[in-house]
Design a protein around this motif. Structure first.
Motif, PDB file in Angstrom:
ATOM      1  N   MET A  16       0.965   4.260  -2.754  1.00 52.88           N
ATOM      2  CA  MET A  16       0.930   5.708  -2.484  1.00 52.88           C
ATOM      3  C   MET A  16       2.054   6.406  -3.228  1.00 52.88           C
ATOM      4  N   GLU A  76       0.838  -1.202   0.000  1.00 56.99           N
ATOM      5  CA  GLU A  76       0.000   0.000   0.000  1.00 56.99           C
ATOM      6  C   GLU A  76       0.873   1.252   0.000  1.00 56.99           C
ATOM      7  N   GLU A  77       1.999   1.161   0.717  1.00 55.41           N
ATOM      8  CA  GLU A  77       2.942   2.282   0.706  1.00 55.41           C
ATOM      9  C   GLU A  77       3.484   2.506  -0.702  1.00 55.41           C
ATOM     10  N   ARG A 132       1.153   6.830  -6.799  1.00 57.72           N
ATOM     11  CA  ARG A 132       0.243   7.972  -7.016  1.00 57.72           C
ATOM     12  C   ARG A 132       1.004   9.291  -6.979  1.00 57.72           C
ATOM     13  N   ASP A 133       1.911   9.420  -6.002  1.00 58.27           N
ATOM     14  CA  ASP A 133       2.679  10.663  -5.846  1.00 58.27           C
ATOM     15  C   ASP A 133       3.677  10.873  -6.968  1.00 58.27           C
TER      16      ASP A 133
END
Lengths: 299, 95
Positions: free
Chosen positions: A262, A258-259, A265-266
């Motif tokens: 993220m 999940e990290e 996405r960033d």
């Protein structure tokens, strides 16, 4: 309701991330929604045949209602191209000169980049076929995909230069030795080729969606970053990415991934339009693929 | 004064040169352009890899007849080119 993609869709990514799985799953979803869909694989490893559990050829074969599939072999396409040229040559060149010219043709077709060019031509032919509502491609690993998409642009400029130079040659020679001017048909052929490549570039840049596929790992993200940047510089639309092989087996694995998502996405500044879990067993066959459609947020 | 003479001498040289071989100069220039074009298309024949070979090979039926002659010119032109360079350098010294 997922993100609506254009009628021409490319799935890109490094070998092994699951482009074929994603592209076929998406194609099934489109077919189920009523669109007559053709999924084309350009993967030399025949992964689509294994996935669909059937032998495929470069002719579209029906897989299920509204869904057709095919495999393009770039080596075969290049050979066909060479044979077409040979055919044309036999019509205009005397038989005693043919064999020496053949060696030129062989040399040209052993040049690097010929397979990519043949592949692009096959993609163009597919796009020109108006039979289908939706065309989906599981394009080759990222580096080649980018070269393919840059080709029309590079060649466009180059062919234009040649056309300009050719016209100058004609003018110049007219003052010296008229019988040595090869002729207008050469320019026509050059212009045909330029138009064909411009068509491809316009379709791919303005009328397609490209979806990078990656796994929730640092390495995959790094490999995808450069590709995405280059493609966007060309102007290709990338509405989002798909994360494949999400490992749900432990809390620790889930957290870690999940990290990574993220970070995706960033750092890519893209939405994640699908999160496909790693299955207990391999995804094989239409049954499994139909179940996988639930994880895609693209239409 | 000196410059005026030099200028006239130069013009005389050019007059004699062009009066002796006008057609050849024009033809050489014309061939140079065509040869450059063909080089772009068929560098593979000279051992220079060309990323656009696939597309350029489509032009073969239109210019294949000219190819062996072109290849010969490519090889021999290089020697002529070198000779031309050498004589230019000599002229510069004598002026």
């Amino acid at each position: 309701m997922g993100v609506r993609l254009k009628d021409l869709v490319f799935f890109a990514g490094k070998g092994g991330v699951g482009k074929t799985t994603c592209s076929v799953t998406y194609s099934i979803k489109c077919a189920e929604n009523g669109a007559k869909t053709l999924v084309t694989s350009t993967d030399p490893a025949h992964s689509i045949s294994h996935l669909l559990e059937r032998d495929l050829s470069d002719n579209a074969s029906r897989v299920m209602e509204n869904l057709f599939a095919r495999e393009i072999d770039p080596a075969k396409e290049a050979k066909r191209h060479k044979e077409r040229i040979m055919g044309e040559m036999r019509e205009v060149i005397s038989p005693n000169k043919i064999s020496s010219i053949e060696s030129y043709l062989d040399m040209a077709h052993n040049s690097p980049g010929v397979r990519e060019s043949a592949m692009l031509d096959a993609i163009i032919d597919t796009i020109k076929n108006e039979e289908f509502d939706k065309l989906v491609f599981d394009t080759a690993p990222t580096g080649q995909t980018i070269r393919l998409l840059e080709l029309p642009e590079i060649l466009d400029k180059w062919v234009e230069r040649l056309v300009g130079r050719r016209k100058k040659d004609l003018k110049r020679l007219k003052n010296v030795d008229a019988s040595e001017i090869p002729g207008e048909s050469l320019i026509t052929r050059l212009v045909e080729r330029r138009d064909r490549l411009e068509f491809a570039r316009d379709k791919i840049v303005d009328e397609s969606s490209l979806i990078p596929v990656l796994t929730p790992q640092k390495l995959s993200l790094e490999e995808t970053k450069e590709g995405v940047q280059l493609l966007e510089e060309i102007g290709v639309e990338i509405p989002g990415v798909i994360v494949n092989k999400f490992d749900k087996r432990s809390e620790e694995a889930r957290e870690y991934q999940e990290e990574r998502i993220m970070e995706i996405r960033d750092e890519l500044d893209k939405d994640v339009l699908g999160k496909i879990p790693r299955m207990e067993t391999e995804i094989i066959g239409i049954g499994d693929l139909k179940k996988t459609t639930q994880y895609l947020e693209i239409d | 004064m000196k410059d005026g003479w030099k200028d006239k001498l130069e013009k005389l040289k050019v007059f004699f040169k062009s009066s002796l071989e006008p057609a050849q100069s024009a033809r050489v220039v014309a061939y140079d352009e065509i040869d450059a074009f063909l080089l772009l298309c068929f560098s593979d024949a000279l051992g220079i890899p060309n990323p656009y070979s696939y597309y350029m090979s489509e032009l073969l039926p239109y210019i294949a007849e000219d190819l062996p002659a072109w290849e010969n010119r490519m090889v021999s032109d290089r020697l002529e080119g070198l000779q031309h360079l050498a004589s230019d350098k000599l002229e510069q010294h004598t002026l």
